[in-house]
Design a protein around this motif. Structure first.
Motif, short mmCIF file in Angstrom:
data_model
loop_
_atom_site.label_atom_id
_atom_site.label_comp_id
_atom_site.label_asym_id
_atom_site.label_seq_id
_atom_site.Cartn_x
_atom_site.Cartn_y
_atom_site.Cartn_z
N LEU A 213 0.82 -1.21 0.00
CA LEU A 213 0.00 0.00 0.00
C LEU A 213 0.86 1.26 0.00
O LEU A 213 0.51 2.26 -0.66
N LEU A 214 1.98 1.23 0.70
CA LEU A 214 2.89 2.38 0.69
C LEU A 214 3.45 2.61 -0.71
O LEU A 214 3.57 3.76 -1.16
N THR A 215 3.76 1.52 -1.40
CA THR A 215 4.26 1.65 -2.78
C THR A 215 3.18 2.25 -3.68
O THR A 215 3.47 3.14 -4.50
N ALA A 216 1.95 1.80 -3.51
CA ALA A 216 0.85 2.34 -4.31
C ALA A 216 0.63 3.81 -3.99
O ALA A 216 0.38 4.63 -4.89
N GLN A 217 0.76 4.18 -2.72
CA GLN A 217 0.58 5.57 -2.31
C GLN A 217 1.65 6.46 -2.91
O GLN A 217 1.36 7.57 -3.40
N GLN A 218 2.87 5.97 -2.90
CA GLN A 218 3.99 6.74 -3.44
C GLN A 218 3.94 6.89 -4.95
O GLN A 218 4.58 7.78 -5.52
N SER A 219 3.16 6.04 -5.62
CA SER A 219 3.04 6.13 -7.08
C SER A 219 2.30 7.38 -7.52
O SER A 219 2.39 7.78 -8.67
N GLN A 220 1.52 7.96 -6.60
CA GLN A 220 0.69 9.14 -6.87
C GLN A 220 -0.34 8.88 -7.97
O GLN A 220 -0.73 9.78 -8.71
N ALA A 221 -0.78 7.63 -8.07
CA ALA A 221 -1.85 7.29 -9.02
C ALA A 221 -3.16 7.93 -8.57
O ALA A 221 -3.39 8.15 -7.38
N GLU A 236 -7.35 -5.15 2.80
CA GLU A 236 -6.74 -4.08 1.99
C GLU A 236 -7.46 -2.76 2.19
O GLU A 236 -6.82 -1.70 2.35
N ILE A 237 -8.78 -2.79 2.21
CA ILE A 237 -9.55 -1.56 2.38
C ILE A 237 -9.33 -0.96 3.77
O ILE A 237 -9.12 0.25 3.93
N LYS A 238 -9.36 -1.80 4.79
CA LYS A 238 -9.13 -1.33 6.15
C LYS A 238 -7.74 -0.71 6.29
O LYS A 238 -7.58 0.38 6.86
N GLN A 239 -6.73 -1.38 5.76
CA GLN A 239 -5.36 -0.88 5.88
C GLN A 239 -5.13 0.35 5.00
O GLN A 239 -4.36 1.23 5.36
N ALA A 240 -5.82 0.42 3.86
CA ALA A 240 -5.72 1.62 3.02
C ALA A 240 -6.24 2.84 3.76
O ALA A 240 -5.67 3.94 3.66
N ASN A 241 -7.31 2.66 4.54
CA ASN A 241 -7.83 3.75 5.35
C ASN A 241 -6.85 4.13 6.45
O ASN A 241 -6.64 5.33 6.73
N GLU A 242 -6.23 3.14 7.07
CA GLU A 242 -5.26 3.42 8.14
C GLU A 242 -4.06 4.19 7.62
O GLU A 242 -3.52 5.06 8.32
N PHE A 243 -3.63 3.90 6.38
CA PHE A 243 -2.47 4.58 5.80
C PHE A 243 -2.83 5.89 5.11
O PHE A 243 -1.96 6.59 4.61
N GLY A 244 -4.11 6.20 5.05
CA GLY A 244 -4.52 7.48 4.49
C GLY A 244 -4.62 7.52 2.98
O GLY A 244 -4.68 8.61 2.40
N LEU A 245 -4.64 6.37 2.33
CA LEU A 245 -4.75 6.38 0.87
C LEU A 245 -6.05 7.00 0.41
O LEU A 245 -6.10 7.68 -0.62
N THR A 246 -7.12 6.75 1.15
CA THR A 246 -8.44 7.21 0.71
C THR A 246 -8.55 8.74 0.70
O THR A 246 -9.44 9.30 0.08
N ALA A 247 -7.63 9.40 1.41
CA ALA A 247 -7.69 10.87 1.44
C ALA A 247 -7.16 11.49 0.16
O ALA A 247 -7.55 12.61 -0.20
#
Length: 404
Positions: A213-221, A236-247
């Motif tokens: 998820l960190l790699t996906a976040q850093q991709s700036q997609a 995946e959805i729960k952890q994506a929220n924890e890492f702030g991807l959804t923001a």
């Protein structure tokens, strides 16, 4: 005159006996084998719920077909192709199973349907979605009932690209179904003007997705697509929220069910878009089946469970229409009859064994929009089956090529 009437009555009676006698039911029982994931990552989407849906279909049909009993047997394939094949072989060779259904894992489905073809037995895939099942690996004795990765990817990505999500990153389960979801998704993203800037494949099943998820976040997609399902998707959805991807990025499920939404909660899932093939609260027919299902399961059915109900119900209707449980007779009957029930809308069975039916683009409601338990979806768009599924002109199925 009396003699003439008596002769006519005797002729009608004999005709009735002949009709009953001509019914070709092997072993005097129609036996349905439900081979599913009872204990693994997909158990919530299929498993016990698909077994219940099968029994509801048998109950709705009346418990007998052509005067013969209907028997349902079940087994857990453990998401392993070798385990599934071994159980299927036992059922076909020693237990006289007429049709094996569900098969909620693409590797298991491909293995079992090929085994069944060699033995001239029927399979109906309701839980697996790899496009190759009715593509290059299609079988004359197999049907694919609920969805495939082509339809999920097309309905689930194209509208989002058109709305501005141009750059995509994939997090993909490393097995055949995940690969197929990603491959079809990439195709439609590119064809609709987007681009895929990266992807990561993780060992299935997964648990800790933090590094991915960190790699996906850093991709700036603009959008991060999860090509997975079941418990993996929920984590995946729960952890994506924890890492702030959804923001900062749109999280897209390439396959999501109502139990996944329930599992992660509306707070985490709100706003997500994805393709669906069934929603319990769509109309009176969907609510009637779902109410019967909920009575025992205490949850609403997934599309795969509703599709299992539909497949079994229509299989029994076809046996009755064909006056036989012989594979070719049943499939011919299915291809020439109206298919409509709580799941299947505007449906027809194609030459490659794929059921073509309406597919829906849904969005997950915000918590404040939900008015009652399991009130989770807004249906944003209904896509006709001919537009959602691949056209026969693109098919790699040898059955289609051979008929041209």
């Amino acid at each position: 005159m009396k003699m003439k009437k008596l002769t006519l009555c005797m002729a009608a009676l004999c005709s009735g006996y002949a009709s009953i006698a001509s019914a070709a039911i092997s072993d005097d029982v129609v036996k349905i084998g439900v081979l599913t994931d009872v204990s693994g990552t997909y158990a919530g989407n299929v498993g016990p719920g698909s077994i219940l849906a099968t029994r509801i279909a048998v109950e709705a049909f009346g418990g007998k077909v052509l005067g013969k009993p209907i028997e349902v047997i079940t087994a857990d394939h453990l998401n392993k192709a070798d385990v599934g094949s071994a159980k299927a072989r036992q059922w076909l060779d020693r237990e006289n199973v007429d049709v094996i259904t569900e098969l909620g894992n693409s590797a298991v489905a491909l293995s079992v349907m090929n085994l069944a073809k060699d033995k001239n037995k029927m399979t109906i895939v309701t839980g697996a979605g790899a496009s190759r099942i009715t593509g290059k690996d299609c079988s004359p004795t197999n049907l694919m009932w609920v969805y495939d990765t082509y339809a999920l990817a097309k309905v689930g990505t194209v509208p989002l690209v058109q709305d501005g999500a141009k750059k995509w990153y994939f997090l993909t389960a490393d097995y055949s179904f995940g690969h197929a979801l990603e491959s079809d998704g990439q195709r439609f993203i590119k064809e609709s003007g987007g681009q895929v800037i990266g992807s990561t494949r993780y060992p299935f099943p997964g648990n800790d997705f933090s590094s991915f998820l960190l790699t996906a976040q850093q991709s700036q997609a603009d959008a991060v697509a999860f090509a997975s399902a079941g418990a993996d998707l929920q984590n995946e959805i729960k952890q994506a929220n924890e890492f702030g991807l959804t923001a900062s990025q749109k999280i897209v499920a390439m396959l999501m069910s109502i139990t996944d939404v329930h599992g992660v909660g509306l707070q985490a899932a709100q706003g997500m878009n994805f393709a669906e093939t069934f929603y319990w609260n769509m109309d009176d027919e969907t609510r009637q089946f779902s109410s019967r299902f909920y009575k025992e399961m205490k949850k609403m059915p997934t599309a795969l469970q509703a599709g299992q109900y539909s497949a079994v119900l229509n299989y029994l209707r076809a046996v009755e229409k064909a006056n036989s449980d012989e594979v070719s007779d049943v499939i011919d009957a299915l291809k020439n009859m109206k298919i409509h029930d709580a799941f299947a809308r505007n449906a027809s069975l194609r030459e490659d064994g794929k059921l073509i039916h309406d597919v829906y683009l849904v969005s997950v409601k915000k918590p404040e929009e939900s008015t009652k338990p399991w009130d989770y979806y807004n249906i944003e768009k209904t896509v006709a089956g001919v537009d959602a599924f691949n056209p026969l002109s693109e098919s790699e199925c040898p059955l289609i090529k051979g008929s041209k």
